[in-house]
Design a protein around this motif. Structure first.
Motif, PDB file in Angstrom:
ATOM      1  N   GLN A  50      -0.958  -2.553 -10.558  1.00 46.07           N
ATOM      2  CA  GLN A  50      -1.271  -1.604  -9.881  1.00 46.07           C
ATOM      3  C   GLN A  50      -2.840  -1.478  -9.463  1.00 46.07           C
ATOM      4  O   GLN A  50      -3.479  -1.879 -10.299  1.00 46.07           O
ATOM      5  CB  GLN A  50      -1.038  -0.009 -10.205  1.00 46.07           C
ATOM      6  CG  GLN A  50       0.415   0.356 -10.246  1.00 46.07           C
ATOM      7  CD  GLN A  50       0.709   1.584 -10.570  1.00 46.07           C
ATOM      8  OE1 GLN A  50      -0.010   2.595 -10.406  1.00 46.07           O
ATOM      9  NE2 GLN A  50       1.599   1.982 -11.698  1.00 46.07           N
ATOM     10  N   ASP A  55      -3.137   1.683  -4.244  1.00 50.68           N
ATOM     11  CA  ASP A  55      -3.524   3.009  -3.933  1.00 50.68           C
ATOM     12  C   ASP A  55      -2.249   4.194  -4.199  1.00 50.68           C
ATOM     13  O   ASP A  55      -2.330   5.396  -3.323  1.00 50.68           O
ATOM     14  CB  ASP A  55      -4.065   3.106  -2.471  1.00 50.68           C
ATOM     15  CG  ASP A  55      -5.453   2.536  -2.339  1.00 50.68           C
ATOM     16  OD1 ASP A  55      -6.006   2.284  -3.192  1.00 50.68           O
ATOM     17  OD2 ASP A  55      -5.874   2.558  -0.930  1.00 50.68           O
ATOM     18  N   CYS A  56      -1.614   3.845  -5.142  1.00 50.96           N
ATOM     19  CA  CYS A  56      -0.786   5.033  -5.545  1.00 50.96           C
ATOM     20  C   CYS A  56      -1.264   6.361  -5.637  1.00 50.96           C
ATOM     21  O   CYS A  56      -2.232   6.558  -6.572  1.00 50.96           O
ATOM     22  CB  CYS A  56       0.301   4.694  -6.861  1.00 50.96           C
ATOM     23  SG  CYS A  56       0.974   2.901  -6.565  1.00 50.96           S
ATOM     24  N   GLN A  57      -0.634   7.145  -5.335  1.00 55.60           N
ATOM     25  CA  GLN A  57      -1.023   8.809  -5.593  1.00 55.60           C
ATOM     26  C   GLN A  57      -0.764   9.148  -6.957  1.00 55.60           C
ATOM     27  O   GLN A  57       0.305   8.557  -7.592  1.00 55.60           O
ATOM     28  CB  GLN A  57      -0.612   9.791  -4.526  1.00 55.60           C
ATOM     29  CG  GLN A  57      -1.265   9.651  -3.084  1.00 55.60           C
ATOM     30  CD  GLN A  57      -0.547  10.550  -2.046  1.00 55.60           C
ATOM     31  OE1 GLN A  57      -0.180  11.749  -2.576  1.00 55.60           O
ATOM     32  NE2 GLN A  57      -0.823  10.292  -0.882  1.00 55.60           N
ATOM     33  N   VAL A  99       3.257   9.606  -7.616  1.00 61.11           N
ATOM     34  CA  VAL A  99       3.947   8.331  -7.600  1.00 61.11           C
ATOM     35  C   VAL A  99       3.546   7.767  -9.008  1.00 61.11           C
ATOM     36  O   VAL A  99       4.417   7.010  -9.541  1.00 61.11           O
ATOM     37  CB  VAL A  99       3.453   7.465  -6.202  1.00 61.11           C
ATOM     38  CG1 VAL A  99       4.217   6.242  -6.337  1.00 61.11           C
ATOM     39  CG2 VAL A  99       3.892   8.385  -5.050  1.00 61.11           C
ATOM     40  N   LYS A 100       2.288   7.570  -9.167  1.00 65.17           N
ATOM     41  CA  LYS A 100       1.918   6.662 -10.567  1.00 65.17           C
ATOM     42  C   LYS A 100       2.731   7.239 -11.621  1.00 65.17           C
ATOM     43  O   LYS A 100       3.075   6.640 -12.455  1.00 65.17           O
ATOM     44  CB  LYS A 100       0.269   6.893 -10.776  1.00 65.17           C
ATOM     45  CG  LYS A 100      -0.468   6.171 -10.128  1.00 65.17           C
ATOM     46  CD  LYS A 100      -1.754   6.149 -10.505  1.00 65.17           C
ATOM     47  CE  LYS A 100      -2.816   5.228  -9.870  1.00 65.17           C
ATOM     48  NZ  LYS A 100      -4.137   5.259 -10.081  1.00 65.17           N
ATOM     49  N   LEU A 153       6.309   6.196 -11.451  1.00 59.13           N
ATOM     50  CA  LEU A 153       6.285   4.627 -11.784  1.00 59.13           C
ATOM     51  C   LEU A 153       6.152   4.412 -13.404  1.00 59.13           C
ATOM     52  O   LEU A 153       6.868   3.817 -14.041  1.00 59.13           O
ATOM     53  CB  LEU A 153       5.041   4.016 -11.291  1.00 59.13           C
ATOM     54  CG  LEU A 153       5.324   3.841  -9.629  1.00 59.13           C
ATOM     55  CD1 LEU A 153       4.026   3.287  -9.010  1.00 59.13           C
ATOM     56  CD2 LEU A 153       6.314   2.712  -9.295  1.00 59.13           C
ATOM     57  N   ASP A 188       0.575  -1.120   0.037  1.00 55.83           N
ATOM     58  CA  ASP A 188       0.009   0.139   0.016  1.00 55.83           C
ATOM     59  C   ASP A 188       0.921   1.255   0.057  1.00 55.83           C
ATOM     60  O   ASP A 188       1.587   1.476   0.969  1.00 55.83           O
ATOM     61  CB  ASP A 188      -0.848  -0.013   1.228  1.00 55.83           C
ATOM     62  CG  ASP A 188      -1.891   1.317   1.364  1.00 55.83           C
ATOM     63  OD1 ASP A 188      -1.604   2.048   0.528  1.00 55.83           O
ATOM     64  OD2 ASP A 188      -2.759   1.233   2.138  1.00 55.83           O
ATOM     65  N   LEU A 189       0.844   2.143  -1.244  1.00 55.29           N
ATOM     66  CA  LEU A 189       1.529   3.150  -1.130  1.00 55.29           C
ATOM     67  C   LEU A 189       0.859   4.524  -0.976  1.00 55.29           C
ATOM     68  O   LEU A 189       1.228   5.684  -1.475  1.00 55.29           O
ATOM     69  CB  LEU A 189       2.147   3.249  -2.576  1.00 55.29           C
ATOM     70  CG  LEU A 189       3.563   2.202  -2.739  1.00 55.29           C
ATOM     71  CD1 LEU A 189       4.253   2.446  -4.290  1.00 55.29           C
ATOM     72  CD2 LEU A 189       4.476   2.420  -1.707  1.00 55.29           C
ATOM     73  N   ASP A 222       5.885   0.678 -13.770  1.00 50.98           N
ATOM     74  CA  ASP A 222       4.620   0.392 -13.911  1.00 50.98           C
ATOM     75  C   ASP A 222       4.338  -1.056 -14.750  1.00 50.98           C
ATOM     76  O   ASP A 222       3.299  -1.840 -14.696  1.00 50.98           O
ATOM     77  CB  ASP A 222       3.525   1.463 -14.693  1.00 50.98           C
ATOM     78  CG  ASP A 222       4.015   1.694 -15.913  1.00 50.98           C
ATOM     79  OD1 ASP A 222       5.353   1.608 -16.337  1.00 50.98           O
ATOM     80  OD2 ASP A 222       3.169   1.905 -16.952  1.00 50.98           O
ATOM     81  N   LEU A 259       1.301  -2.859  -6.197  1.00 49.20           N
ATOM     82  CA  LEU A 259       1.207  -1.708  -5.656  1.00 49.20           C
ATOM     83  C   LEU A 259      -0.123  -1.159  -5.493  1.00 49.20           C
ATOM     84  O   LEU A 259      -0.865  -1.431  -6.747  1.00 49.20           O
ATOM     85  CB  LEU A 259       2.046  -0.549  -6.339  1.00 49.20           C
ATOM     86  CG  LEU A 259       3.668  -0.961  -6.526  1.00 49.20           C
ATOM     87  CD1 LEU A 259       4.235   0.129  -7.231  1.00 49.20           C
ATOM     88  CD2 LEU A 259       4.318  -1.498  -5.221  1.00 49.20           C
TER      89      LEU A 259
END
Length: 129
Positions: A116, A96-98, A101-102, A105, A61-62, A111, A94
């Motif tokens: 994700q 809940d990437c904000q 951050v996405k 990636l 969880d990020l 990615d 991964l």
């Protein structure tokens, strides 16, 4: 380091057997100041993720991470290699990437290494979809 008790209910369909891990990083950043701490935490979580099939399956969880630097990418790559090593053929995911951050990636090609997902809202199970 503990697994959140309600998290299994928040994992989307198909991920129920994955071990859930949420980094314990007060700064909301993954960079050279804490990559050693994250490495230790991830190594522990990876070993906790062994399921009946002997595959290592882990969801990281990020959601609280706002920034990831090159040291963080190095740590994630090392974790990816560990999960995939040998005959285990595990999976690192991964969650809940904000958006920043996405974007990082995607720009770095990570990615392609890590699927994700979005966690389900608290109180909503996979059966209510």
């Amino acid at each position: 380091m503990t697994q959140e008790p309600v998290v299994q209910d928040r994992l989307p369909s198909g991920y129920e057997n994955h071990y859930f891990y949420k980094p314990n990083l007060a700064s909301g950043r993954i960079d050279s100041s804490n990559d050693g701490q994250l490495t230790d935490q991830l190594n522990f979580a990876i070993r906790q993720s062994v399921v009946g099939s002997k595959q290592w399956k882990i969801v990281v969880d990020l959601g609280e991470i706002k920034y990831i630097g090159s040291a963080g990418f190095r740590t994630l790559l090392s974790a990816h290699r560990e999960v995939k090593r040998g005959e285990r053929g595990g999976e690192g995911v991964l969650a809940d990437c904000q958006s920043r951050v996405k974007e990082a990636l995607e720009l770095s090609g990570f990615d392609e290494l890590f699927p994700q997902i979005e966690l389900l809202p608290v109180g909503k199970s996979t059966h209510e979809r």
